[in-house]
Design a protein around this motif. Structure first.
Motif, short mmCIF file in Angstrom:
data_model
loop_
_atom_site.label_atom_id
_atom_site.label_comp_id
_atom_site.label_asym_id
_atom_site.label_seq_id
_atom_site.Cartn_x
_atom_site.Cartn_y
_atom_site.Cartn_z
N SER A 1 -27.64 -33.72 -24.34
CA SER A 1 -27.40 -33.60 -22.89
C SER A 1 -28.46 -34.33 -22.08
CB SER A 1 -27.32 -32.14 -22.49
OG SER A 1 -28.53 -31.48 -22.78
N LYS A 2 -29.71 -34.31 -22.51
CA LYS A 2 -30.77 -34.99 -21.77
C LYS A 2 -30.56 -36.50 -21.78
CE LYS A 2 -34.28 -31.50 -22.09
NZ LYS A 2 -35.49 -31.31 -21.38
N LEU A 3 -30.12 -37.04 -22.89
CA LEU A 3 -29.85 -38.48 -22.96
C LEU A 3 -28.67 -38.84 -22.08
CD1 LEU A 3 -30.56 -41.20 -24.14
CD2 LEU A 3 -29.14 -40.66 -26.12
N ILE A 4 -27.66 -38.02 -22.06
CA ILE A 4 -26.49 -38.27 -21.21
C ILE A 4 -26.90 -38.22 -19.74
CG2 ILE A 4 -24.25 -37.34 -20.46
CD1 ILE A 4 -23.85 -36.44 -23.42
N GLU A 5 -27.71 -37.23 -19.36
CA GLU A 5 -28.21 -37.13 -17.98
C GLU A 5 -29.04 -38.35 -17.60
OE1 GLU A 5 -30.34 -33.47 -17.30
OE2 GLU A 5 -28.79 -32.32 -18.31
N ALA A 6 -29.90 -38.79 -18.50
CA ALA A 6 -30.74 -39.96 -18.23
C ALA A 6 -29.89 -41.20 -18.05
CB ALA A 6 -31.75 -40.16 -19.35
N ALA A 7 -28.86 -41.37 -18.86
CA ALA A 7 -27.97 -42.53 -18.74
C ALA A 7 -27.21 -42.49 -17.42
CB ALA A 7 -27.00 -42.57 -19.92
N GLU A 8 -26.73 -41.32 -17.04
CA GLU A 8 -26.00 -41.20 -15.77
C GLU A 8 -26.93 -41.50 -14.59
OE1 GLU A 8 -24.30 -37.29 -15.96
OE2 GLU A 8 -22.73 -37.92 -17.36
#
Length: 95
Positions: free
Chosen positions: A79-86
């Protein structure tokens, strides 16, 4: 201050007379007080360099394996990687 050395261990080697003369000459030129201290110092330095180089290679190999497993593996982003990408995508849209 150097720790007191434990001198319980002994190593015996056989060398040619030529090598011994070179080693003794090097010992005198180096300033080491004894032949034994010279041999121990030189061999220890070389051994530490060999071990350090090997440790670096092993660490590099481990890091390479982790990198390729992460990049080419079938794991899903957390989830943290997805948030960072967004967040990155939204900031890139502003440029």
């Amino acid at each position: 201050m150097q720790a007191q050395l434990n001198k319980d261990e002994r190593i015996e080697i056989r060398i040619s007379p030529h090598d011994k003369r070179i080693f003794q000459k090097a010992q005198k030129l180096s300033g080491d007080k004894s032949f034994s201290s010279f041999i121990v110092r030189v061999v220890k330095k070389e051994a530490e360099e060999i071990v350090a180089k090997n440790d670096t290679v092993i660490a590099s190999e481990r890091d390479r394996n982790i990198f390729f497993k992460t990049v080419f593996g079938d794991s899903k982003p957390n989830s943290k990687l997805i948030e960072a990408a967004e967040k990155y995508k939204s900031q890139a849209d502003l440029l």
